[in-house]
Design an enzyme around this catalytic site. Structure first.
Site, PDB file in Angstrom:
ATOM      1  N   HIS A   1      -3.732   7.054   1.025  1.00  0.00           N
ATOM      2  CA  HIS A   1      -3.874   5.825   0.568  1.00  0.00           C
ATOM      3  C   HIS A   1      -5.324   5.282   0.985  1.00  0.00           C
ATOM      4  O   HIS A   1      -5.704   5.471   1.996  1.00  0.00           O
ATOM      5  CB  HIS A   1      -2.676   4.848   1.231  1.00  0.00           C
ATOM      6  CG  HIS A   1      -3.242   3.471   1.103  1.00  0.00           C
ATOM      7  ND1 HIS A   1      -3.754   2.841  -0.205  1.00  0.00           N
ATOM      8  CD2 HIS A   1      -3.577   2.574   1.927  1.00  0.00           C
ATOM      9  CE1 HIS A   1      -3.904   1.489  -0.236  1.00  0.00           C
ATOM     10  NE2 HIS A   1      -3.813   1.377   1.200  1.00  0.00           N
TER      11      HIS A   1
ATOM     12  N   ASN B   1      -9.927  -0.643  -1.688  1.00  0.00           N
ATOM     13  CA  ASN B   1      -8.674  -0.208  -1.568  1.00  0.00           C
ATOM     14  C   ASN B   1      -7.667  -1.013  -2.814  1.00  0.00           C
ATOM     15  O   ASN B   1      -7.796  -2.328  -2.946  1.00  0.00           O
ATOM     16  CB  ASN B   1      -8.245  -1.099  -0.224  1.00  0.00           C
ATOM     17  CG  ASN B   1      -6.499  -0.830   0.047  1.00  0.00           C
ATOM     18  OD1 ASN B   1      -5.789  -0.851  -0.815  1.00  0.00           O
ATOM     19  ND2 ASN B   1      -6.440  -1.155   1.460  1.00  0.00           N
TER      20      ASN B   1
ATOM     21  N   CYS C   1       0.818  -1.302  -0.058  1.00  0.00           N
ATOM     22  CA  CYS C   1       0.171  -0.144  -0.121  1.00  0.00           C
ATOM     23  C   CYS C   1       0.794   1.080   0.014  1.00  0.00           C
ATOM     24  O   CYS C   1       0.476   2.231  -0.307  1.00  0.00           O
ATOM     25  CB  CYS C   1      -1.089   0.025   1.191  1.00  0.00           C
ATOM     26  SG  CYS C   1      -2.332  -1.545   1.147  1.00  0.00           S
TER      27      CYS C   1
HETATM   28  C1  LIG Z   1     -11.113  -5.459   8.323  1.00  0.00           C
HETATM   29  C2  LIG Z   1     -11.941  -4.663   9.242  1.00  0.00           C
HETATM   30  C3  LIG Z   1     -12.875  -3.880   8.444  1.00  0.00           C
HETATM   31  C4  LIG Z   1     -12.750  -5.740  10.100  1.00  0.00           C
HETATM   32  O1  LIG Z   1     -13.672  -4.878  10.924  1.00  0.00           O
HETATM   33  P1  LIG Z   1     -13.510  -5.159  12.447  1.00  0.00           P
HETATM   34  O2  LIG Z   1     -14.452  -4.244  13.097  1.00  0.00           O
HETATM   35  O3  LIG Z   1     -12.126  -5.377  13.058  1.00  0.00           O
HETATM   36  O4  LIG Z   1     -14.135  -6.758  12.360  1.00  0.00           O
HETATM   37  P2  LIG Z   1     -13.622  -8.015  13.053  1.00  0.00           P
HETATM   38  O5  LIG Z   1     -12.538  -8.565  12.200  1.00  0.00           O
HETATM   39  O6  LIG Z   1     -13.493  -8.090  14.442  1.00  0.00           O
HETATM   40  O7  LIG Z   1     -14.778  -9.121  12.713  1.00  0.00           O
HETATM   41  C5  LIG Z   1     -16.047  -8.711  13.237  1.00  0.00           C
HETATM   42  C6  LIG Z   1     -17.319  -9.781  13.196  1.00  0.00           C
HETATM   43  O8  LIG Z   1     -17.527  -9.626  11.575  1.00  0.00           O
HETATM   44  C7  LIG Z   1     -17.239 -10.699  10.856  1.00  0.00           C
HETATM   45  N1  LIG Z   1     -16.636 -10.477   9.577  1.00  0.00           N
HETATM   46  C8  LIG Z   1     -15.563 -10.364   9.107  1.00  0.00           C
HETATM   47  N2  LIG Z   1     -15.422  -9.916   7.841  1.00  0.00           N
HETATM   48  C9  LIG Z   1     -16.879  -9.776   7.395  1.00  0.00           C
HETATM   49  C10 LIG Z   1     -17.584  -9.470   6.201  1.00  0.00           C
HETATM   50  N3  LIG Z   1     -17.186  -9.272   5.000  1.00  0.00           N
HETATM   51  N4  LIG Z   1     -18.786  -9.455   6.306  1.00  0.00           N
HETATM   52  C11 LIG Z   1     -19.516  -9.899   7.464  1.00  0.00           C
HETATM   53  N5  LIG Z   1     -19.139 -10.157   8.512  1.00  0.00           N
HETATM   54  C12 LIG Z   1     -17.609 -10.191   8.634  1.00  0.00           C
HETATM   55  C13 LIG Z   1     -16.275 -11.595  11.642  1.00  0.00           C
HETATM   56  O9  LIG Z   1     -16.071 -12.797  11.364  1.00  0.00           O
HETATM   57  C14 LIG Z   1     -16.383 -11.192  13.020  1.00  0.00           C
HETATM   58  O10 LIG Z   1     -17.563 -12.256  13.487  1.00  0.00           O
HETATM   59  P3  LIG Z   1     -17.648 -12.526  14.761  1.00  0.00           P
HETATM   60  O11 LIG Z   1     -17.753 -11.468  15.926  1.00  0.00           O
HETATM   61  O12 LIG Z   1     -18.849 -13.350  14.785  1.00  0.00           O
HETATM   62  O13 LIG Z   1     -16.111 -13.419  15.111  1.00  0.00           O
HETATM   63  C15 LIG Z   1     -11.123  -3.644   9.958  1.00  0.00           C
HETATM   64  O14 LIG Z   1     -10.581  -4.351  10.983  1.00  0.00           O
HETATM   65  C16 LIG Z   1     -10.227  -2.959   9.274  1.00  0.00           C
HETATM   66  O15 LIG Z   1     -10.628  -2.167   8.351  1.00  0.00           O
HETATM   67  N6  LIG Z   1      -9.005  -3.074   9.424  1.00  0.00           N
HETATM   68  C17 LIG Z   1      -7.945  -2.159   8.577  1.00  0.00           C
HETATM   69  C18 LIG Z   1      -7.723  -2.791   7.196  1.00  0.00           C
HETATM   70  C19 LIG Z   1      -7.153  -2.090   6.558  1.00  0.00           C
HETATM   71  O16 LIG Z   1      -7.061  -0.946   6.381  1.00  0.00           O
HETATM   72  N7  LIG Z   1      -6.185  -2.981   5.668  1.00  0.00           N
HETATM   73  C20 LIG Z   1      -5.433  -2.180   4.690  1.00  0.00           C
HETATM   74  C21 LIG Z   1      -4.303  -1.555   5.160  1.00  0.00           C
HETATM   75  S1  LIG Z   1      -3.387  -0.950   3.906  1.00  0.00           S
END
Ligand SMILES: CC(C)(COP(=O)(O)OP(=O)(O)OC[C@H]1O[C@@H](n2cnc3c(N)ncnc32)[C@H](O)[C@@H]1OP(=O)(O)O)[C@@H](O)C(=O)NCCC(=O)NCCS
Length: 335
Positions: free
Chosen positions: A262, A292, A115
């Site tokens: 980004h 992204n 990224c």
């Molecule tokens: C990835 C991201 C959106 C996930 O959100 P979060 O609030 O952290 O969610 P979690 O991973 O804790 O998951 C919460 C729940 O949603 C579920 N879940 C994960 N992806 C899902 C999806 N696409 N749709 C529905 N549910 C989903 C998980 O399984 C989890 O379920 P559980 O509570 O029953 O175990 C978030 O962590 C994020 O944006 N992180 C940064 C990512 C990023 O910017 N990456 C690029 C960097 S360059």
């Protein structure tokens, strides 16, 4: 004393739009979850047979950037190509661009900083120009994520976020002091390499071995992301590296005309916007449309912001990135 400036921008995204509802037909997810967590409404995916690939999209974006810079391929002295999803394991996409664009036997350098790839690439271009070695550098960020994502419920935490596309910039020598790319600031922290990674196939876990293992769980050739850990690190590093760039140029947040972060996640961009007390028209976001796109996200956003007349002569434009590695960086530009 040479300086460097961005003389042309271009971008290309595949025509095939994949909405959150489309994804919900492939995996257990829904529009509300994706929009609430990431801000993403839709993304573009290469469609089999549409002729696109990472290098092909890079060429499409590059041609537009060259035209806008009013230069031809003969004017380019170096290609810097940033991607985490090259067409081939090796060689990298830079030489493919050189061949497809019918360029002279100029050097092609591949950047793999995920990224942060475009900010790293711009920094490399800037150094080659400032030392006087080259006059025009073609910088490309391009990604074909859709070809490598786990599009089942198992991969939903990653696959809903990423999209395909390419952006390009021509970086050109200038002699106007105090204008153009004022400074770039790069960092990395390999201690967290595995928190956002795709481990295999790699040279210690090669294809025949993976096939022999016939894995059903923990498939090592899909990307892994520790979402919350990435989020927490991203907001800290974005802020640090923007501040570092501003301080190096005796600027402060009020001087920013346009921040192009980004496009990692709209919530991360909004967090950074609040920290720097920036208004909505000081920050450009298009993750809603494209997801992204990793190394392509900043040049696509920059190109769109420029097309929409949101970047004007004399503006202070800040680019900032964070991603896998971890790597992060910023560029401060006086347009
Ligand atoms: C990835 C991201 C959106 C996930 O959100 P979060 O609030 O952290 O969610 P979690 O991973 O804790 O998951 C919460 C729940 O949603 C579920 N879940 C994960 N992806 C899902 C999806 N696409 N749709 C529905 N549910 C989903 C998980 O399984 C989890 O379920 P559980 O509570 O029953 O175990 C978030 O962590 C994020 O944006 N992180 C940064 C990512 C990023 O910017 N990456 C690029 C960097 S360059």
């Amino acid at each position: 004393m040479y300086t460097s400036k961005i003389s042309g921008l271009g971008h290309y995204v595949p025509e095939n739009i994949v909405t959150n509802n489309d994804l919900s037909k492939m995996m257990d997810t829904n529009d509300e979850w994706i929009q609430e967590r990431t801000g993403i409404k839709e993304r573009r995916h290469i469609k089999k047979g549409d002729g696109n690939s990472t290098s092909v999209m890079g060429v499409k974006a590059a041609k537009i950037a060259l035209e806008r810079a009013e230069l031809t391929t003969d004017d380019i002295d170096l290609i810097v190509f940033a991607t985490l999803s090259p067409d081939m394991y090796f060689p990298g996409g830079g030489v493919q661009v050189q061949e497809m664009m019918g360029m002279r036997t100029i050097p092609a350098l591949d950047i793999r900083n995920q990224c942060s790839g475009f900010v790293y690439a711009i920094s490399v271009a800037d150094q080659f120009i400032k030392t006087g070695m080259y006059k025009n550098v073609l910088v490309i960020g391009s990604e074909n994520h859709s070809g490598g994502l786990d599009m089942t419920t198992r991969g939903r935490g990653v696959s809903v976020i990423f999209g395909d596309g390419a952006g390009a910039a021509v970086v050109t020598r200038s002699e106007e002091e105090g204008r153009g790319i004022l400074s770039t600031h790069l960092h990395s922290e390999g201690a967290h390499a595995k928190e956002l990674s795709l481990e295999g196939p790699n040279t210690s876990h090669w294809v025949p071995e993976i096939i022999a293992e016939n894995p059903t769980e923990n498939i090592p050739y899909y990307p892994y992301m520790n979402g919350q850990f990435v989020f927490k690190n991203a907001v800290v590093r974005f802020s640090e590296v923007i501040n570092e760039g501003l301080q190096a140029n005796n600027l402060s947040a009020v001087d920013i005309n346009m921040l192009i972060p980004h496009q990692a996640n709209l919530r991360i961009s909004q967090f950074v916007q609040r920290q720097f007390k920036l208004s909505d028209d000081q920050v450009f976001n298009n993750i809603q449309k494209y997801g992204n796109t990793t190394a392509a996200s900043i040049p696509i956003a920059l190109s769109e912001a420029w097309e929409q007349g949101k970047i004007k002569e004399g503006d202070v434009v800040v680019l900032a990135a964070f991603g896998s590695g971890f790597t992060w960086g910023s560029a401060i530009i006086k347009w």
